[in-house]
Design an enzyme around this catalytic site. Structure first.
Site, mmCIF file in Angstrom:
data_model
loop_
_atom_site.group_PDB
_atom_site.id
_atom_site.type_symbol
_atom_site.label_atom_id
_atom_site.label_comp_id
_atom_site.label_asym_id
_atom_site.label_seq_id
_atom_site.Cartn_x
_atom_site.Cartn_y
_atom_site.Cartn_z
ATOM 1 N N LYS A 125 0.870 -1.197 0.000
ATOM 2 C CA LYS A 125 0.000 0.000 0.000
ATOM 3 C C LYS A 125 0.890 1.226 0.000
ATOM 4 O O LYS A 125 1.994 1.196 0.545
ATOM 5 C CB LYS A 125 -0.876 -0.003 1.249
ATOM 6 C CG LYS A 125 -2.049 0.950 1.210
ATOM 7 C CD LYS A 125 -3.105 0.482 0.240
ATOM 8 C CE LYS A 125 -4.499 0.741 0.692
ATOM 9 N NZ LYS A 125 -5.445 -0.221 0.152
HETATM 10 N N1 GLU Z 1 -7.188 -0.003 -3.185
HETATM 11 C C1 GLU Z 1 -7.973 -1.169 -3.416
HETATM 12 C C2 GLU Z 1 -8.028 -2.042 -2.173
HETATM 13 O O1 GLU Z 1 -7.838 -1.573 -1.061
HETATM 14 C C3 GLU Z 1 -7.539 -1.919 -4.676
HETATM 15 C C4 GLU Z 1 -6.115 -2.364 -4.706
HETATM 16 C C5 GLU Z 1 -5.662 -2.892 -6.063
HETATM 17 O O2 GLU Z 1 -6.444 -2.921 -6.986
HETATM 18 O O3 GLU Z 1 -4.486 -3.264 -6.154
HETATM 19 O O4 GLU Z 1 -8.337 -3.203 -2.233
#
Ligand code: GLU
Length: 438
Positions: A125
């Site tokens: 993240k």
């Molecule tokens: N931000 C989204 C999540 O928390 C998607 C992450 C992604 O597609 O890699 O799942």
């Protein structure tokens, strides 16, 4: 030797690793949930300590030129939690409340989420501490490109693949991919896979924008009949009306649900006869919020939470449901569309009240699942139809929900622990066959 719950008393891993003794810290809370599930399945000690900390914590500072000519310094993060099952995967957010511990928790949850749906990715993240409402389009573009260039050497199509999250969108992913592909080391079209959630005309997938909301709806459709709630006519309230609940509300409405209350950063609204989420979506696009929507009554925070519904769907930021809000809730099921929407006290209160909580690592896994489809399409230079994306997403969500329910029945635990246990089953198996280097 397999570690057992008796060999490893509660807290031993967090003590061993010197975690702060603060049960209300989001990161400690996330690790403790994993450790509870690890106890249930007798996960090896080595896997527990590996998962308790991210592999890499990248922090960067970079300047961005503002429209008035002065430079402002920004702080950014990319946390690479675990890559045992595949490249690190997870979004990056632009928000004023981006802090190291939160990004670590969110990266951790991505590892668990990808494992729950069994897609070949680990967890990561990122984020930049910024209020995008204060930026012009040009400033936002320069910030996005500088963030990419600051972390470019540590990510890549087979290493770590970012995506949208709170405060970021397809346009930002396009600037991110373009910046990555402009660097001399990445001047081949396959470098497009460095990020997902891109616009459809530039390597994005059909169905990615609505994917998280679609996945929430697919999960509910699979699980609610077993809980005794028919989809047709079920009453729903939505906390947050951005990408996730904006789409999720429309899809649930199409499935026959009645959306009776909605909240966002601009206010709280209710209409017991149903709020048309398609009209509300348009209103939100035009005005930037739900406040002022004519076909519903403005209410206060307490009345919003006290609205009697079958399903409450928090789809805004993390830690918004504290003890006070949980106390007010009048729902049978909470489907976590946002990541970690409850703080520890809120979570405890929901459990005491017997609310069935469908955890985020299952309920909101649709976004990253369609990100995986985008990555596969880019890798093979093909495009899937919207129908194919929807069909494959539904298959992944249904299997993940069934696996979680099976684990709940075997381990006799709440759904949150069951989903973590299902994720840990998979990660534990991968470590078993890979072993630990050297
Ligand atoms: N931000 C989204 C999540 O928390 C998607 C992450 C992604 O597609 O890699 O799942």
């Amino acid at each position: 030797m397999t570690a057992t719950a008796t060999e490893l008393p509660r807290g031993s891993v967090t003590q061993e690793l010197g975690f702060p003794d603060d049960p209300d810290n989001l990161y400690t809370q996330t690790v403790n949930t994993m450790l509870n599930a690890a106890d249930l399945i007798n996960l090896k000690h080595r896997t527990r300590i590996i998962l308790a900390q991210p592999k890499n914590e990248i922090m960067v500072h970079f300047p961005v030129k503002m429209d008035d000519g002065h430079h402002k310094l920004f702080k950014g993060y990319r946390i690479q939690h675990n890559n045992a099952c595949g490249p690190y995967k997870g979004g990056f957010r632009f928000h004023p409340d981006v802090h190291l511990d939160d990004v670590k928790s969110l990266a951790f949850l991505m590892t668990m989420k990808c494992a729950v749906v069994r897609i070949p990715f680990g967890g990561g993240k990122g984020g930049v501490k910024v209020d995008t409402r204060e930026l012009s389009d040009g400033e936002l573009q320069r910030l996005s490109r500088r963030y990419c260039s600051a972390i470019m050497d540590q990510i890549g199509p087979d290493v770590d693949i970012p995506a949208p999250d709170v405060g970021t969108n397809a346009q930002i992913m396009a600037w991110f991919a373009d910046t990555y592909m402009m660097s001399s080391a990445h001047q081949h079209h396959d470098a497009l896979r460095c990020v997902t959630g891109k616009p459809v005309e530039f390597g994005g997938s059909e169905g990615r924008e609505k994917a998280t909301g679609q996945g929430v709806a697919d999960t509910l459709a699979e699980m609610l009949p077993g809980i005794g709630i028919p989809l047709q006519g079920m009453k729903v309230s939505l906390l947050g009306f951005g990408n996730v609940n904006g789409w999720g509300g429309q899809i649930l409405q199409d499935m026959g649900a009645t959306i009776v209350a909605v909240a966002d950063h601009t206010g709280f609204i209710r209409n017991d006869n149903g709020i048309d989420c398609k009209a509300l979506y348009q209103h939100n696009m035009q005005t930037g919020g739900i406040a002022g929507y004519a076909e519903a009554d403005a209410i206060n925070e307490e009345d919003f939470y006290r609205t009697q519904v079958d399903v409450f769907i928090p789809g805004a930021l993390e830690q918004m449901i504290k003890e006070k809000q949980a106390d007010w809730l009048d729902c049978k099921v909470m489907a976590e569309a946002a990541n970690a929407p409850c703080d520890p006290s809120g979570d405890r209160r929901c459990q005491e009240k017997g609310i069935e909580v469908i955890p985020a690592i299952l309920a909101n896994a649709g976004g990253v699942t369609v990100s995986y489809f985008e990555w596969v399409q880019n890798k093979n230079a093909v495009t899937w139809s919207a129908e194919q994306v929807d069909r494959e997403l539904n298959r992944h969500m249904v299997v993940a929900a069934q696996r979680t329910l099976a684990r709940r029945n075997e381990l006799k635990c709440p759904l949150r622990e069951a989903a973590f246990a299902s994720a840990l089953d998979h990660i534990g198996d991968v470590y078993k066959v890979r072993g630990i280097f050297p």
